[in-house]
Each structure stands twice: as C-alpha cells, then as structure tokens.
Design a protein around this motif. Structure first.
Motif, PDB file in Angstrom:
ATOM      1  N   ASP A  37       0.838  -1.197   0.000  1.00 19.17           N
ATOM      2  CA  ASP A  37       0.000   0.000   0.000  1.00 19.17           C
ATOM      3  C   ASP A  37       0.870   1.243   0.000  1.00 19.17           C
ATOM      4  N   LEU A  38       0.561   2.154  -0.912  1.00 21.52           N
ATOM      5  CA  LEU A  38       1.204   3.463  -0.963  1.00 21.52           C
ATOM      6  C   LEU A  38       0.127   4.533  -0.911  1.00 21.52           C
ATOM      7  N   GLY A  39       0.367   5.563  -0.108  1.00 27.55           N
ATOM      8  CA  GLY A  39      -0.501   6.738  -0.149  1.00 27.55           C
ATOM      9  C   GLY A  39       0.041   7.733  -1.156  1.00 27.55           C
ATOM     10  N   ILE A  40      -0.854   8.457  -1.834  1.00 27.23           N
ATOM     11  CA  ILE A  40      -0.440   9.513  -2.763  1.00 27.23           C
ATOM     12  C   ILE A  40      -1.347  10.730  -2.547  1.00 27.23           C
ATOM     13  N   TYR A  41      -0.862  11.867  -2.968  1.00 24.17           N
ATOM     14  CA  TYR A  41      -1.693  13.078  -2.933  1.00 24.17           C
ATOM     15  C   TYR A  41      -2.634  13.070  -4.132  1.00 24.17           C
ATOM     16  N   LEU A  42      -3.921  13.255  -3.859  1.00 28.19           N
ATOM     17  CA  LEU A  42      -4.934  13.258  -4.919  1.00 28.19           C
ATOM     18  C   LEU A  42      -4.637  14.330  -5.973  1.00 28.19           C
ATOM     19  N   GLU A  43      -4.171  15.483  -5.511  1.00 30.79           N
ATOM     20  CA  GLU A  43      -3.946  16.582  -6.450  1.00 30.79           C
ATOM     21  C   GLU A  43      -2.779  16.315  -7.399  1.00 30.79           C
ATOM     22  N   ASP A  44      -1.933  15.306  -7.090  1.00 35.30           N
ATOM     23  CA  ASP A  44      -0.780  15.021  -7.943  1.00 35.30           C
ATOM     24  C   ASP A  44      -1.094  14.004  -9.045  1.00 35.30           C
ATOM     25  N   GLU A  53      -4.537   0.242 -13.340  1.00 39.41           N
ATOM     26  CA  GLU A  53      -5.995   0.232 -13.481  1.00 39.41           C
ATOM     27  C   GLU A  53      -6.658   0.933 -12.306  1.00 39.41           C
ATOM     28  N   LYS A  54      -7.899   1.341 -12.517  1.00 37.94           N
ATOM     29  CA  LYS A  54      -8.732   1.872 -11.439  1.00 37.94           C
ATOM     30  C   LYS A  54      -9.356   0.683 -10.727  1.00 37.94           C
ATOM     31  N   ALA A  55      -9.240   0.641  -9.408  1.00 40.97           N
ATOM     32  CA  ALA A  55      -9.766  -0.487  -8.650  1.00 40.97           C
ATOM     33  C   ALA A  55     -11.291  -0.489  -8.709  1.00 40.97           C
ATOM     34  N   ILE A  56     -11.862  -1.675  -8.835  1.00 38.59           N
ATOM     35  CA  ILE A  56     -13.321  -1.779  -8.888  1.00 38.59           C
ATOM     36  C   ILE A  56     -13.941  -1.599  -7.505  1.00 38.59           C
ATOM     37  N   GLN A  79      -0.721  -3.937 -11.175  1.00 37.17           N
ATOM     38  CA  GLN A  79      -0.522  -5.389 -11.083  1.00 37.17           C
ATOM     39  C   GLN A  79       0.799  -5.798 -11.730  1.00 37.17           C
ATOM     40  N   TYR A  80       1.354  -6.877 -11.207  1.00 38.66           N
ATOM     41  CA  TYR A  80       2.645  -7.385 -11.677  1.00 38.66           C
ATOM     42  C   TYR A  80       2.603  -7.691 -13.171  1.00 38.66           C
ATOM     43  N   SER A  81       1.487  -8.253 -13.642  1.00 37.52           N
ATOM     44  CA  SER A  81       1.313  -8.527 -15.071  1.00 37.52           C
ATOM     45  C   SER A  81      -0.160  -8.773 -15.343  1.00 37.52           C
ATOM     46  N   GLU A  82      -0.483  -8.992 -16.585  1.00 36.36           N
ATOM     47  CA  GLU A  82      -1.874  -9.306 -16.938  1.00 36.36           C
ATOM     48  C   GLU A  82      -2.301 -10.662 -16.396  1.00 36.36           C
ATOM     49  N   THR A  83      -1.344 -11.554 -16.186  1.00 32.03           N
ATOM     50  CA  THR A  83      -1.655 -12.897 -15.683  1.00 32.03           C
ATOM     51  C   THR A  83      -1.510 -12.982 -14.177  1.00 32.03           C
ATOM     52  N   ASN A  84      -0.437 -12.414 -13.665  1.00 29.49           N
ATOM     53  CA  ASN A  84      -0.139 -12.484 -12.240  1.00 29.49           C
ATOM     54  C   ASN A  84      -0.622 -11.200 -11.572  1.00 29.49           C
ATOM     55  N   HIS A  85      -1.634 -11.326 -10.697  1.00 32.84           N
ATOM     56  CA  HIS A  85      -2.292 -10.154 -10.140  1.00 32.84           C
ATOM     57  C   HIS A  85      -1.757  -9.733  -8.773  1.00 32.84           C
ATOM     58  N   LEU A  86      -0.532 -10.096  -8.433  1.00 35.12           N
ATOM     59  CA  LEU A  86       0.118  -9.467  -7.289  1.00 35.12           C
ATOM     60  C   LEU A  86       0.175  -7.974  -7.553  1.00 35.12           C
ATOM     61  N   HIS A  87      -0.078  -7.154  -6.526  1.00 33.19           N
ATOM     62  CA  HIS A  87      -0.293  -5.752  -6.858  1.00 33.19           C
ATOM     63  C   HIS A  87       0.147  -4.781  -5.758  1.00 33.19           C
ATOM     64  N   VAL A  88       0.295  -3.530  -6.195  1.00 32.14           N
ATOM     65  CA  VAL A  88       0.507  -2.377  -5.322  1.00 32.14           C
ATOM     66  C   VAL A  88      -0.737  -1.494  -5.421  1.00 32.14           C
ATOM     67  N   ASP A  89      -1.325  -1.160  -4.267  1.00 28.91           N
ATOM     68  CA  ASP A  89      -2.480  -0.265  -4.247  1.00 28.91           C
ATOM     69  C   ASP A  89      -2.033   1.160  -3.963  1.00 28.91           C
ATOM     70  N   LEU A  90      -2.576   2.124  -4.717  1.00 33.15           N
ATOM     71  CA  LEU A  90      -2.275   3.537  -4.550  1.00 33.15           C
ATOM     72  C   LEU A  90      -3.529   4.232  -4.022  1.00 33.15           C
ATOM     73  N   TRP A  91      -3.429   4.788  -2.792  1.00 34.29           N
ATOM     74  CA  TRP A  91      -4.588   5.374  -2.123  1.00 34.29           C
ATOM     75  C   TRP A  91      -4.482   6.896  -2.168  1.00 34.29           C
ATOM     76  N   PRO A  92      -5.372   7.576  -2.918  1.00 32.40           N
ATOM     77  CA  PRO A  92      -5.313   9.039  -3.026  1.00 32.40           C
ATOM     78  C   PRO A  92      -5.906   9.711  -1.766  1.00 32.40           C
ATOM     79  N   PHE A  93      -5.092  10.507  -1.076  1.00 34.31           N
ATOM     80  CA  PHE A  93      -5.534  11.300   0.071  1.00 34.31           C
ATOM     81  C   PHE A  93      -5.516  12.781  -0.301  1.00 34.31           C
ATOM     82  N   TYR A  94      -6.277  13.569   0.442  1.00 33.95           N
ATOM     83  CA  TYR A  94      -6.247  15.020   0.280  1.00 33.95           C
ATOM     84  C   TYR A  94      -6.443  15.664   1.651  1.00 33.95           C
ATOM     85  N   PRO A  95      -5.846  16.838   1.855  1.00 32.28           N
ATOM     86  CA  PRO A  95      -5.957  17.490   3.161  1.00 32.28           C
ATOM     87  C   PRO A  95      -7.271  18.254   3.306  1.00 32.28           C
ATOM     88  N   ARG A  96      -7.819  18.199   4.510  1.00 33.70           N
ATOM     89  CA  ARG A  96      -9.018  18.990   4.843  1.00 33.70           C
ATOM     90  C   ARG A  96      -8.887  19.433   6.294  1.00 33.70           C
TER      91      ARG A  96
END
Length: 503
Positions: A372-379, A403-406, A414-431
C-alpha cells in the motif's frame, strides 16, 4: 421310431448343458492361473520388514535406455539370494529383461484395477530390515560392499540415520548442509563443516538406511530420489555419513550412448526436480554457491494463492508465510511504481501495513500479500498512467498493468496481466489539516491522520531500496494499528489465525 417333442427338447437341453460345461471349464482354466498368481503374491506380503539383511531398491532410470538388468545381475552374481526391487512409474517400454529370480521384483507404481493394492507398493516387497538405494549404472564386485555398509551403519547408530558409499568415476561426492523452511517455502544448501557427516549429498551414491525409516517418509519414492530423500530427512534432523573407504564401480560405458538420449534424460531430470519442489511446496532453492533457483509464480503464471478471504490468505491456514516468489514480485512492482511516481512528481509514502513492515523488517511483512502506498490526490494528473486510467486499464512497456480499482476510488498496479500481485495507490487530500480520502475499507488501520506526518516525508529503507515515509513513523503506525504494534507482530485477522509465539 419317431421322437416326440419332449424327447427332442430333452436332447437339446443335454447338448446345451454339455456345451456350457465345456466352455465353462476352459474359462476356469484360463482364470485360475491368474488367481493363483494373485494368491502367490498375497502370500509374499512381509511382516514388519523384520528379515535380516538388505534389499536393493532401484528407483531412478530411463525406460528408453538403462543398465538396470546388468545392475541387478551384478548383485545376484555376488549373492544369488540378494533381494532386489525395481520400482517404475509405469510398465517400462521397451520391456525390461530382468534376471529370472524369485528374489527380483519389478513393481509398477501406477495401480492396475485388477490387482490388489499392495501390488503397486514396493514396501510390501521389501522384507528386509534395511534397504539400499542404488542408482542406475552401478555394479558390485566381490568385495561385499553391502555387508561392509551394514557394519558401518550399525557402528554409526546414534550419529547417522543413513550411510552412503560413493560411486567411482562419477562426480565426486560432497557433504552439504540443508536447511528447509516450509514456512518460508525455501530450501538452502551450504557446504558442510564436516567432510563426511551432513544432511545432504551432492553426487551419486549408494545409500543404506533402515526400511522402516525410508518407507515412513511421506513421499519415499518421489523423484529425483536423492533430492526428495534429503529434503524429507533434513526436516526430521537426520544425518548421512559418507563411507570414504567403501565405493561401488560404475558401468564402463556412458549411461546414455547418444546425445539425443542424454538430452531426453536431462529434460526428464529437470522436469522431475521442478515437480518435486512444487509438490513439496518449495518455491526458492538457494544452492551452495548462493545462486538461487525459483519454482514459483512469474509474470507468465498465476500467483501462488487465490482470492483472500477475511484478510487471511490460504497459505496462513497452511502455517506458511507468503511464497518468496510473490514477495520478490511485490518488491519488483513496488520499486518500479515508486520510480514512476518519483519521476512524475507524484508525492507518495509507505502506507498502512507496508510502513509497518518497513519499520519492523525494512521489508514487506513476511506474510503480507500486497503493498500500500498513499499519494496526494492533487498530484494524479502529473502521472500519465494515473490520469489516463479512467478510459480503461493500461499495460505499460514493462508489462505492468495500471488500473482503477473496482472496489472504490483508488488505483492498482498489477505485476502482469496474468499475475495479479499488486501495489495499491490510495489518493488522500488534506481537509483542515487532516488527510482524508473518498474510499474507506473496514480495516482498522484505514483512518484519517494529521497532515503534519507528511511534512516532511523522510527516506526509509524498504525491500532493498529507499522509499519515502511519514516522519515519526512510530507514532504514525501506532495511530493506525495501536501502541506497541512494531514490537508485537500479529496476523491481520487474529480471530481466524493467530501468529504463534516464536514464529
């Protein structure tokens, strides 16, 4: 004299009965020998392998070319009553012309429906207390090597479970130490500190051990035989002793007389080795020269585990951790994704359990299954892959799938089209000084947090490279998971599977 209808009917009945009796007798004569043979085999079933002596067991050979009959004959020449069992996966073809002897048995491991169960089980034909595993191409001379091996075995009791005599003119026999970690799906070989007492061997040898020990292994006849034997024996803490003053000669000719047959044999050996490691659940093998061999998933195959339920992958229920090939793929994917984010000007940080792994192991948690990685939504517009995902998934030039997660408003690589090991990118924003996001999960660590943890982001060692992480990472992960979480590891859902102490 005229025959009445009843007389004709009686005559026909008599003739029919005679015909039935004749063919019934013929059929019985054909069937009885088979039943007698099965009865003879049944009477040969041993009782607890209690007969003194050694049985020769020949397991590994190629159907298309071998010296098995000559090997058997050499042992019979030295001892006409020497018990020999040849174990084959299927009936050898071309047919194997073994010496005709009541002490020699060819056992086909593939069951046949008309035979009793024991007919395909070599252990029922080994009646002696000891068994010697003999490779193809070995000969015995008049020096009574088996008797000497047995003497040495008895002298080694309490020190070694097996003794091994090298085969002349082949690759020299080397002592190796073997550590098998089923939890980590790994077998590690290293050069032994002793020259003649160790947990595995490199090279060909005749190996002698007690019959009950051998056939009590979970897969005693798995091939390659020596690799299989030493993996299982090392898990039991057994040692093998090399007998330096005993050896067996080999055939005078090469085992395979053509380059084509050698090629076939090499391919069979490679395939059986790969199958053995798959069957034993070993995904990574570290050789004594520290080179690594991988037998798990790749970009071209599915990952090693299926859909995860209740945050508990199936391997945890097997008392194992993440297969090393999966960890390797996750490290590669994470390093690649971070390089893209950094070059694109997207601010990111190690998030959730991934940051916890960095704090505790400087790596992925050994039982984790994604990153899991956090990212800034505005970036997001800064990265070509992320801003174009709305129109569908993107397979980049390296074969990674963006891809956009469902499941919500976040991204997945994802690592490849066949192997779905993955890194998730979670967009955060400040409020109002608090980092929040649009999609939340039911994970307890998925909570809002103050933006000051990200100002500034700091470098942190992770998975063999340097990544960016929240400052004061301890307070960050304790906010997410609770106080003392770094020092007190636990599986993601302890209600289903607890981490045992000492694991």
């Amino acid at each position: 004299m005229r025959c009445t209808f009843c007389q004709w009917a009686l005559s026909l009945a008599i003739v029919a009965n005679l015909v039935i009796l004749y063919y019934g007798t013929k059929l019985q004569q054909r069937v009885l020998p088979r039943h007698r043979e099965l009865g003879r085999l049944s009477s040969q079933r041993p009782s607890n392998n209690s007969v003194p002596g050694v049985t020769i067991l020949i397991r590994e050979f190629e159907d298309f070319e071998n010296y098995v009959p000559e090997v058997v004959q050499s042992f019979l020449k030295n001892n006409p009553t020497q018990p020999v069992v040849v174990a084959a996966d299927i009936l050898p073809y071309p047919p194997m012309q073994l010496p005709s002897s009541p002490h020699v048995h060819l056992v086909v491991l593939k069951p046949s429906p008309e035979q009793p169960a024991y007919a395909s089980r070599p252990e029922y034909y080994v009646q002696t207390e000891y068994v010697a595993l003999v490779p193809d191409g070995v000969r015995v001379d008049a020096t009574k090597q088996l008797e000497k091996m047995l003497e040495e075995y008895k002298a080694s009791r309490g020190q070694a479970h097996m003794v091994a005599a090298p085969i002349e003119s082949l690759i020299p026999l080397h002592c190796l130490d073997l550590m098998v970690s089923l939890k980590e799906w790994t077998a590690t070989y290293s050069m032994a500190t002793s020259s003649n007492l160790c947990s595995a061997l490199r090279g060909e040898a005749v190996i002698l051990l007690q019959t009950r020990d051998f056939f009590n292994l979970s897969s005693p006849l798995a091939k390659p035989l020596s690799s299989s034997l030493f993996i299982q024996s090392s898990l039991r803490g057994w040692k093998v002793r090399i007998l330096e003053d005993i050896s067996f000669p080999s055939t005078q000719q090469p085992l395979f007389t053509s380059s084509h047959n050698q090629w076939k044999a090499d391919n069979h050996a490679k395939a059986s080795r790969a199958q053995l490691f798959r069957d034993f659940g070993i995904r990574r093998v570290v050789m004594e020269d520290e080179k690594q061999q991988w037998y798990g998933c790749s970009k071209e195959t599915l990952r090693c585990f299926g859909t995860v339920h209740d945050d508990t992958p199936d391997y945890l229920y097997q008392d194992r951790w993440t297969p090393p090939c999966c960890l390797k793929a996750l490290r590669e994917t994470t390093s690649y994704v971070i390089s893209i984010l950094e070059s694109s000007g997207v601010r990111y940080w190690l998030e959730g359990g991934t940051l916890l792994g960095a704090a505790r192991h400087q790596d992925i948690i050994p039982w984790d299954y994604d990153v899991d990685l956090g990212i800034y939504l505005e970036d997001i517009p800064n990265c070509e892959f992320l801003r174009n995902i709305e129109s569908g998934s993107i397979v980049d030039e390296k074969g990674y799938v963006w891809e956009k997660a469902i499941e919500g408003d976040f991204f997945r690589v994802q690592y490849s089209e066949t192997n779905h090991l993955h890194v998730d990118l979670w967009p955060f924003y400040p409020r109002n000084g608090i980092m929040t996001k649009n999609t939340w999960t039911d994970h307890k660590q998925d909570v809002e947090f103050p933006e000051h943890f990200l100002k500034p982001l700091v470098p942190m060692s992770f998975a063999g490279f340097t990544a960016l992480a929240p400052n004061d990472y301890r307070s960050f992960v304790e906010l997410k998971f609770g106080e003392g979480v770094i020092e007190n590891p636990e599986y993601p859902n302890p209600a289903f599977r607890k981490l045992r102490s000492g694991s």
